[in-house]
Structure formats: structure tokens, C-alpha cells
Design an enzyme around this catalytic site. Sequence first.
Site, PDB file in Angstrom:
ATOM      1  N   SER A 199       0.839  -1.200   0.000  1.00 16.02           N
ATOM      2  CA  SER A 199       0.000   0.000   0.000  1.00 16.02           C
ATOM      3  C   SER A 199       0.871   1.245   0.000  1.00 16.02           C
ATOM      4  O   SER A 199       2.070   1.198   0.290  1.00 16.02           O
ATOM      5  CB  SER A 199      -0.897   0.022   1.233  1.00 16.02           C
ATOM      6  N   ASP A 261      -6.297   5.485  11.838  1.00 16.62           N
ATOM      7  CA  ASP A 261      -6.054   4.117  11.365  1.00 16.62           C
ATOM      8  C   ASP A 261      -6.541   3.188  12.470  1.00 16.62           C
ATOM      9  O   ASP A 261      -5.769   2.725  13.297  1.00 16.62           O
ATOM     10  CB  ASP A 261      -4.561   3.923  11.093  1.00 16.62           C
ATOM     11  N   SER A 269      -7.885  -4.251   6.467  1.00 15.34           N
ATOM     12  CA  SER A 269      -7.171  -3.691   5.318  1.00 15.34           C
ATOM     13  C   SER A 269      -5.954  -4.533   4.957  1.00 15.34           C
ATOM     14  O   SER A 269      -5.754  -4.918   3.799  1.00 15.34           O
ATOM     15  CB  SER A 269      -6.732  -2.258   5.652  1.00 15.34           C
TER      16      SER A 269
END
Length: 505
Positions: A199, A261, A269
Site C-alpha cells: 500500500s 487508522d 485492510s
Amino acid sequence: MSLILRRVGIDTYHENIAYLPAGSELAKSQGFNALSKVEVHSGTRSILATLNMTENGLVKQGEIGLSNIAFQRLGVDEGSPIRLSHPNPLLSFEFVRQKLEGRFIEKSAFLSIMRDIVGHRYSNIELTAFVIAGYKQDFSVEEIIALTEAMIETGERIDWGLPLVLDKHCVGGIPGNRSTMIVVPIIAALGLPMPKTSSRAITSPSGTADTMETLSEVRLSLEEMREVVAAEHACIAWGGSVALAPADDILISVERPLNLDSEGQMIASILAKKRAAGSNRMVLDIPIGPTAKVESSEQAERLKRLFQEVGRRIGLQIHPVFSEGLQPCGRGIGPALEARDVLQVLQGLPGHPEDLREKSLFLAGELLEFSGHVTSGRGLGLARETLESGQAWEKFQRIAWRQGGLREPRIAKHSAPVTSSISGVVEAIHNQKIASSAKLAGAPHDPGAGVFLEAKVGDRVEAGAPLFRIYAENPEELRFSLDYVAANEDIFRIRSARDVESKKS
């Protein structure tokens, strides 16, 4: 009533925005106002967009403007005739409301939410509500599993046709820490498959994809990834380019500016993308430190259990390891500066960051043992031999060339040192605040921006000596970062020379 399409050239990132002139006859007749949801049609194509009203002539009567991403998604030429209509109700948002109230939601609800997110039916406001719901109302284990599965099912999946596909991930919170780019070539040089999809940064100054992009291409198609992996056993690519768990990349677009987060969303995720990428065994690095994302051993143990349970349910074996998170790993913080650290370690150059080297070797050794490639206790030695022989550096070069070539990372042109006010020994470095310093300087948006650490924990420094240097692409961002540093004197904690001597005596 038909409108003429105009591309207004406004970057709204992931969000579809449509623009009508204030006083638009169509808006009046249909009851559209600023922030109304509108369905934009051209022939058989349509998108959902949030309406903004303009007063400066950006679009004229009889016209409708679309932001860059909305224009791209609609996929028709400028000047095309456009119709507007009221959209169907966003039924999945009712589940978001339920979660905001602290209620349990089922997998079917998560699937409905993820489908609408992937279909770009959520505005930034609604995306933010979902992110806040997960942050304020902790997801249960069953909800995390459901969210993970929903993310996987609403994107592409890769099947490598291999019995063993390895991966490594860090939960984050430690600036620098670009060990993945060293672990991957070590593992691949030994013939083990490690197709790495990473990511971009969420709350950090750089992600693995951001750092690798300063050296080589990371926007690979699935076919390009397969070609690289077939030739080299590994790749280091951006997962967003192959739509693996695409809802996550959209959620990241609001998590980043919010600097949020949450635990449940973080687990979903990470694991959704790993499983969608075809991985079945992963070493998970959980750094622990007072200014890291994971602050205590109790929190680390909780994360370990959650990751293993969710991983087990989706078919991913996870081997969590705890590491020290008292300070940044390596010396560079920011894409290009971190890339420079990686190259120094791989090439074995004098002055390479020893902590990044040793952590990478430790993780590679753990992964070699977890894969069953070597017996317990032999992984670290084999990893060290592979790095020191130059095999890992040779493999990294081959991977980079297969991905489009290897280039030198470019460091930002403006810089300024931050010096110590006293003589003494560095006792601590605040992970979150040094990361904020790098982000204010422009990282990761400006790949060459960031922070380079001149001193680490345990180093002796003299008054007036540089502690770190800030790099920025323009003087204004350099000033922003320096102002932040001046207002946060606890970024470096230094025990004075007098205290050090008295402690010795």
C-alpha cells in the site's frame, strides 16, 4: 433538460464532483442544491456525483462541469450531452448509522457498504462517517472477519497456482522501517515465491509502494506482475494498480487527512489485501514502543491474537513477531531518503543503517523458517549469507529492471539542519512527531522530501551538532516543518552530559 459536459480540471482525488452555475434553471426545477447527490448520465453510462455550485463563471448556464476523476469515470468526450437525475437512496448507509450507534452489523451489511464504496457511491462525508464508526465503535472479531471478507469479495483476486506464497508486513507506526524491500530479494534469491503488493502511506511519511516508486515502476498490471514473478520469484508493486480490495484504497483517501487508522479497519485492510494477492503464509512485524502505533506488550498480544484468528478464518497462516519500536528504523524518513537506506544495505556500503539491516535479516530469517525452507534456528544465518554474498542485491536489481528499470532516488533540493541545544546522549526519539516533521516537509507527496537522522538513540551529541536534517521541495514547506520542530522540543530527548557522568559515577 440536456446539459453540455465540461472538464473543469479540478483534482478531487477519489471523489466524484459535479459543478453547476449558481442559479441553474435545472437545479431550481429539480430541487438540486450544493452537496446534493446527482446521477450523471450520458447515453448508457452514468456515475454518482456530489454537486457543487459555482459563482465565478467556471461553468455557464446550460453546462455541467466534472472533476478530473468524475470525468475519467464517466468516460465520454467533453461537449457530450448530459442528463441529471435524482439517485436511488444509498441504502447501505443505514448500516453505517447502526455502527455509529454501537450496534453489531452482519457480513451482508459490510458487503453492501463495500459494494457502494467500490461503486463510488459514497462521498467523502459518508466515507468519513464509516471510518469514524470503526474508530469510535470497535469492531468485534466477527465484524473484522466480515469486513475482511467483504473487502476481498468486492475486488480482484490473484491465484498464483503455487502451494506456497510468502509475504511480510508491518503494522506501522515506525518511521523509516523499509525492511520489506530488503526481505523480498533475500527470499526471492533463495527461489521462494514472494509477490509483494504494498500500500501507499496512510498516516506515515512513506509506504513501501511510495519508496519503491522512487527506484522503479510499481503500477503494474496483473499480467505484468505475473511476468516479473515468473522470472524472478518476486515483485514489489502497488496493490492499488490491480484492484486488490479496492474499497481500502478509497477509505485510505479519507483516513490519510484524518490521520486515523483504527484497529479493526487496519486488520481488515492488511489481511484483505494479502489474501486477495494470493498469499498464504505471512510474517507480521509488530513494533512496540511508547510513541509507536502499538504502545504496550498487552496491546501487541491483543493484535497478535486478532490477526491470527482473522487470518485463520480467511485461509492465511500468520506468524507475528514483536520488535523494538523505540525510534525510527534506518536514517531516512520519506520515500527517496528511505530508498537510499535500502540501497546502502543491499549493497553493503559503509555507513549503511545497521538497525535496518539487522531487522531485515531477522524478519527474513523468521520467514524462511516459517515457510519450512530451513529448520528452526537456521533462518537468520541463511538470510545473512544471502545478503552478504551479494545475491540479494543482484536479485533486487533484476526485479527492478523487470518492473521498468532501476533509477537513483532524487532528494529534495532545500534542506536545513536541526541542532542539539545541549551536549549529552540521545535517550529517545518521538516516532510520531519525527514522522509529522517529515510529512510537513512534503513527504510522501513530494518523494524527495522528509527527514534524515544524523543521530540515533544511544549516540553522544555535542551542543550545536545536527540531530537531523529536514528536506523539502520548496522553502515554505521547509519552514512549516521547522516551525513544527521548534514548537515540539521533545522530538529528541537528550540526557545532558552532566547527568550522564553523574550516573556513571
